[in-house]
Design a protein around this motif. Structure first.
Motif, mmCIF file in Angstrom:
data_model
loop_
_atom_site.group_PDB
_atom_site.id
_atom_site.type_symbol
_atom_site.label_atom_id
_atom_site.label_comp_id
_atom_site.label_asym_id
_atom_site.label_seq_id
_atom_site.Cartn_x
_atom_site.Cartn_y
_atom_site.Cartn_z
ATOM 1 N N TRP A 1 0.091 -4.240 -23.225
ATOM 2 C CA TRP A 1 0.888 -3.013 -23.205
ATOM 3 C C TRP A 1 0.174 -1.987 -22.340
ATOM 4 N N ILE A 2 0.918 -1.053 -21.773
ATOM 5 C CA ILE A 2 0.318 -0.109 -20.830
ATOM 6 C C ILE A 2 0.360 1.316 -21.371
ATOM 7 N N ASN A 3 -0.453 2.162 -20.775
ATOM 8 C CA ASN A 3 -0.490 3.585 -21.117
ATOM 9 C C ASN A 3 0.008 4.461 -19.976
ATOM 10 N N SER A 4 0.154 3.891 -18.775
ATOM 11 C CA SER A 4 0.578 4.655 -17.611
ATOM 12 C C SER A 4 1.199 3.712 -16.591
ATOM 13 N N VAL A 5 2.161 4.217 -15.817
ATOM 14 C CA VAL A 5 2.709 3.435 -14.713
ATOM 15 C C VAL A 5 1.609 3.075 -13.718
ATOM 16 N N PHE A 6 0.584 3.909 -13.626
ATOM 17 C CA PHE A 6 -0.541 3.634 -12.730
ATOM 18 C C PHE A 6 -1.195 2.298 -13.076
ATOM 19 N N ASP A 7 -1.213 1.941 -14.362
ATOM 20 C CA ASP A 7 -1.868 0.697 -14.788
ATOM 21 C C ASP A 7 -1.308 -0.506 -14.033
ATOM 22 N N LEU A 8 -0.003 -0.542 -13.848
ATOM 23 C CA LEU A 8 0.638 -1.706 -13.235
ATOM 24 C C LEU A 8 0.325 -1.799 -11.750
ATOM 25 N N PHE A 9 0.398 -0.684 -11.042
ATOM 26 C CA PHE A 9 0.074 -0.715 -9.612
ATOM 27 C C PHE A 9 -1.406 -1.022 -9.392
ATOM 28 N N GLU A 10 -2.251 -0.525 -10.288
ATOM 29 C CA GLU A 10 -3.670 -0.834 -10.173
ATOM 30 C C GLU A 10 -3.927 -2.322 -10.421
ATOM 31 N N GLU A 11 -3.237 -2.902 -11.408
ATOM 32 C CA GLU A 11 -3.364 -4.340 -11.649
ATOM 33 C C GLU A 11 -2.931 -5.145 -10.433
ATOM 34 N N ASN A 12 -1.863 -4.701 -9.788
ATOM 35 C CA ASN A 12 -1.396 -5.408 -8.592
ATOM 36 C C ASN A 12 -2.508 -5.559 -7.570
ATOM 37 N N ILE A 13 -3.240 -4.482 -7.341
ATOM 38 C CA ILE A 13 -4.291 -4.497 -6.325
ATOM 39 C C ILE A 13 -5.520 -5.253 -6.816
ATOM 40 N N ARG A 14 -5.825 -5.112 -8.101
ATOM 41 C CA ARG A 14 -7.025 -5.736 -8.641
ATOM 42 C C ARG A 14 -6.913 -7.257 -8.695
ATOM 43 N N TYR A 15 -5.718 -7.770 -9.012
ATOM 44 C CA TYR A 15 -5.582 -9.191 -9.309
ATOM 45 C C TYR A 15 -4.956 -10.041 -8.196
ATOM 46 N N PHE A 16 -4.211 -9.421 -7.281
ATOM 47 C CA PHE A 16 -3.401 -10.221 -6.360
ATOM 48 C C PHE A 16 -3.748 -9.936 -4.901
ATOM 49 N N PRO A 17 -4.167 -10.959 -4.171
ATOM 50 C CA PRO A 17 -4.382 -10.773 -2.733
ATOM 51 C C PRO A 17 -3.054 -10.557 -2.015
ATOM 52 N N ALA A 18 -3.117 -9.939 -0.857
ATOM 53 C CA ALA A 18 -1.902 -9.642 -0.110
ATOM 54 C C ALA A 18 -1.276 -10.919 0.436
ATOM 55 N N LEU A 19 0.040 -11.029 0.275
ATOM 56 C CA LEU A 19 0.789 -12.095 0.935
ATOM 57 C C LEU A 19 1.253 -11.653 2.322
ATOM 58 N N LEU A 20 1.623 -10.388 2.427
ATOM 59 C CA LEU A 20 2.183 -9.861 3.680
ATOM 60 C C LEU A 20 1.425 -8.598 4.073
ATOM 61 N N PRO A 21 0.265 -8.731 4.676
ATOM 62 C CA PRO A 21 -0.567 -7.566 4.989
ATOM 63 C C PRO A 21 -0.067 -6.793 6.208
ATOM 64 N N LEU A 22 1.064 -6.132 6.036
ATOM 65 C CA LEU A 22 1.691 -5.349 7.102
ATOM 66 C C LEU A 22 1.435 -3.871 6.861
ATOM 67 N N CYS A 23 0.896 -3.188 7.856
ATOM 68 C CA CYS A 23 0.577 -1.770 7.734
ATOM 69 C C CYS A 23 1.540 -0.928 8.566
ATOM 70 N N ASP A 24 1.901 0.237 8.025
ATOM 71 C CA ASP A 24 2.655 1.192 8.839
ATOM 72 C C ASP A 24 1.703 2.293 9.312
ATOM 73 N N GLU A 25 2.224 3.244 10.033
ATOM 74 C CA GLU A 25 1.370 4.253 10.667
ATOM 75 C C GLU A 25 1.067 5.440 9.769
ATOM 76 N N GLN A 26 1.808 5.599 8.684
ATOM 77 C CA GLN A 26 1.646 6.791 7.857
ATOM 78 C C GLN A 26 0.363 6.709 7.030
ATOM 79 N N ASP A 27 -0.410 7.776 7.040
ATOM 80 C CA ASP A 27 -1.551 7.882 6.138
ATOM 81 C C ASP A 27 -1.080 8.652 4.906
ATOM 82 N N PRO A 28 -1.049 8.027 3.732
ATOM 83 C CA PRO A 28 -0.435 8.677 2.572
ATOM 84 C C PRO A 28 -1.166 9.927 2.106
ATOM 85 N N LEU A 29 -2.487 9.934 2.181
ATOM 86 C CA LEU A 29 -3.225 11.119 1.726
ATOM 87 C C LEU A 29 -3.042 12.279 2.689
ATOM 88 N N GLU A 30 -3.043 12.007 3.987
ATOM 89 C CA GLU A 30 -2.777 13.073 4.957
ATOM 90 C C GLU A 30 -1.365 13.607 4.797
#
Length: 491
Positions: free
Chosen positions: A265-294
């Motif tokens: 069970w989760i406590n935040s929607v962030f938990d799921l996106f963080e799990e995605n990155i922690r557990y699963f290597p990229a299948l389609l490593p395609l990057c766009d030009e936008q820098d999200p923090l900028e």
């Protein structure tokens, strides 16, 4: 996966850059959550339906490009197989437009599309797995033309390093291998979307996980695959196996599958996106030009392209979604456990039960997920997929109980309450949830009808495939009448 991608060959540099970008997306997402930048005042629901294409004899029709061109509507898109299409019904408020407005809208869209499909020699059918589909129909030539499907196929097999092994034991036994992911195209689903605030998201996701098995037991509609009678909802084990990037040795090590119920069970929607990155290597490593923090620093809303693309290659049965609409970001739960069909009436009844029950469970003083192990919820899903209406499912305070009894005694009143709290009056609720009630009273759904009709047809048909074909033709006729499947005769 949801978006077009080019045909490319990935380098180690592509993967390194993608790993950096997806982490920056996650950092930006965390910042947006802290700063409460999300839309929460106009929650909406959405609906996607995947369909099969058949010819005049109810055999698979590899015509999705022709049919899509004939429909000429941006709400429609291709799916993995040439015999698939998908409609994305415009989002709406749950109680918008009156009792019949959503059903009328969906039926009108499907009827128009079917009329246009007929002009090129095809017909639409809403069903979890097309009964007339044979193994030779899901070879490499059945992949849709869009390059993203070829690219996804290549990356799955590059990660796996060997053919897919598909194994399902039901009434019959299926043992086969596949050298493409196209067997996944046999799985056509209904996807319900529910927009919620980030604060509400964990409750609604947990509730959706808790009832996934109950949903499948009530709505099973996929008992046949490659001419064999298997589980009531064979789509569940097929989908889990048809996109598995793990060879046997990796499975034994406990590496998580990409078609995933989850593990807690989760406590935040962030938990799921963080799990995605922690557990699963990229299948389609395609990057766009936008820098999200900028982009955030400039006061704009980032697309989080790498994060959402990665999320689209991890097939949770209840998936988190980040999107932007009307210049505001939002999050939603995408409920993916149900098969397509049998009718629009059945589909919207399933939706009413899901939306009402999740709201009622979220509003309970002691949430069900605080009284039920996560493993029990996952076990319910697979038990329901195997046995359908005959499943014994666990529920806190009741123990193991037949699915229809659980719904009638405990969950249907909760679904009524949740819809009432959503602003839906009794005259509107009763026809929708009445379909669920009668399914439970009669213990009949699409899978039960298919199995019974098939066995009757075998008495006069010259073979199994002909019996399945006749059954499928009768299914299409009843589907167009829009009478709920529990009322369909077997004759």
């Amino acid at each position: 996966m949801g978006r077009d991608v080019p045909a490319v060959v990935f380098t180690r540099e592509d993967r390194r850059r993608y790993r950096i970008k997806v982490q920056r997306c996650l950092d930006a997402f965390a910042l947006m959550l802290r700063e409460a930048r999300f839309e929460s005042g106009r929650p909406q629901v959405g609906l996607e339906i995947e369909l099969n294409l058949v010819d005049d004899h109810a055999e698979p029709a590899m015509r999705n490009s022709d049919v899509l061109e004939a429909i000429a509507d941006p709400a429609w898109s291709t799916e993995l197989g040439r015999f698939n299409l998908e409609i994305n019904v415009p989002p709406r408020r749950l109680t918008e437009g009156g009792p019949d407005s959503w059903e009328s809208e969906v039926r009108a869209a499907l009827n128009h599309a079917d009329e246009r499909a007929r002009s090129v020699g095809a017909h639409l059918i809403m069903i979890g797995i097309l009964p007339t589909l044979r193994q030779q129909d899901v070879g490499e030539c059945a992949l849709s033309e869009n390059p993203r499907y070829r690219l996804l196929n290549d990356q799955v097999f590059a990660a796996r390093g060997e053919d897919l092994h598909i194994e399902v034991d039901g009434v019959d036994r299926l043992r086969t291998y596949a050298d493409t992911i196209t067997p996944e195209a046999a799985c056509t689903s209904t996807q319900f979307h529910l927009q919620v605030s980030p604060e509400e998201f964990p409750g609604y996701w947990n509730a959706a996980q808790a009832i996934a098995g109950i949903q499948v037991a009530l709505a099973a509609n996929s008992p046949f695959l490659f001419g064999k009678e298997l589980w009531h909802e064979t789509r569940i084990p097929l989908f889990e196996q048809a996109t598995d990037t793990r060879p046997k040795e990796i499975k034994v090590q406990g590496v998580r599958p990409r078609v995933w119920f989850g593990e807690r069970w989760i406590n935040s929607v962030f938990d799921l996106f963080e799990e995605n990155i922690r557990y699963f290597p990229a299948l389609l490593p395609l990057c766009d030009e936008q820098d999200p923090l900028e982009t955030l620093e400039q006061g704009d809303i980032p697309e989080l392209g790498e994060l959402t693309l990665h999320n689209g290659t991890i097939y949770r049965w209840n998936r988190p979604v980040y999107a932007i609409a009307h210049d505001k970001p939002h999050v939603r739960v995408e409920n993916r456990v149900l098969p397509a069909g049998p009718t629009v009436a059945d589909t919207l009844a399933n939706g009413a039960f899901y939306y009402g029950l999740t709201r009622a469970l979220v509003e309970e003083e002691r949430p069900v997920w605080s009284r039920m192990s996560f493993a029990a919820a996952e076990d319910n899903l697979h038990t329901a997929a195997r046995h359908g209406m005959d499943a014994l499912l666990y529920w806190p305070g009741m123990g193991e109980v037949p699915a229809p009894e659980l719904v009638l005694r405990r969950l249907l009143p909760l679904a009524h309450r949740g819809l009432e709290h959503s602003g839906m009056d009794e005259a509107w609720r009763e026809p929708l949830l009445g379909i669920i009630e009668q399914r439970c009273v009669t213990a009949r759904n699409g899978a039960v009808w298919q199995k019974e009709m098939f066995h009757q047809a075998t008495a006069s048909a010259p073979g199994r495939h002909e019996a399945l074909r006749r059954m499928t033709q009768q299914y299409i006729d009843y589907m167009h009448l829009n009478a709920p499947a529990h009322t369909w005769p077997v004759d």
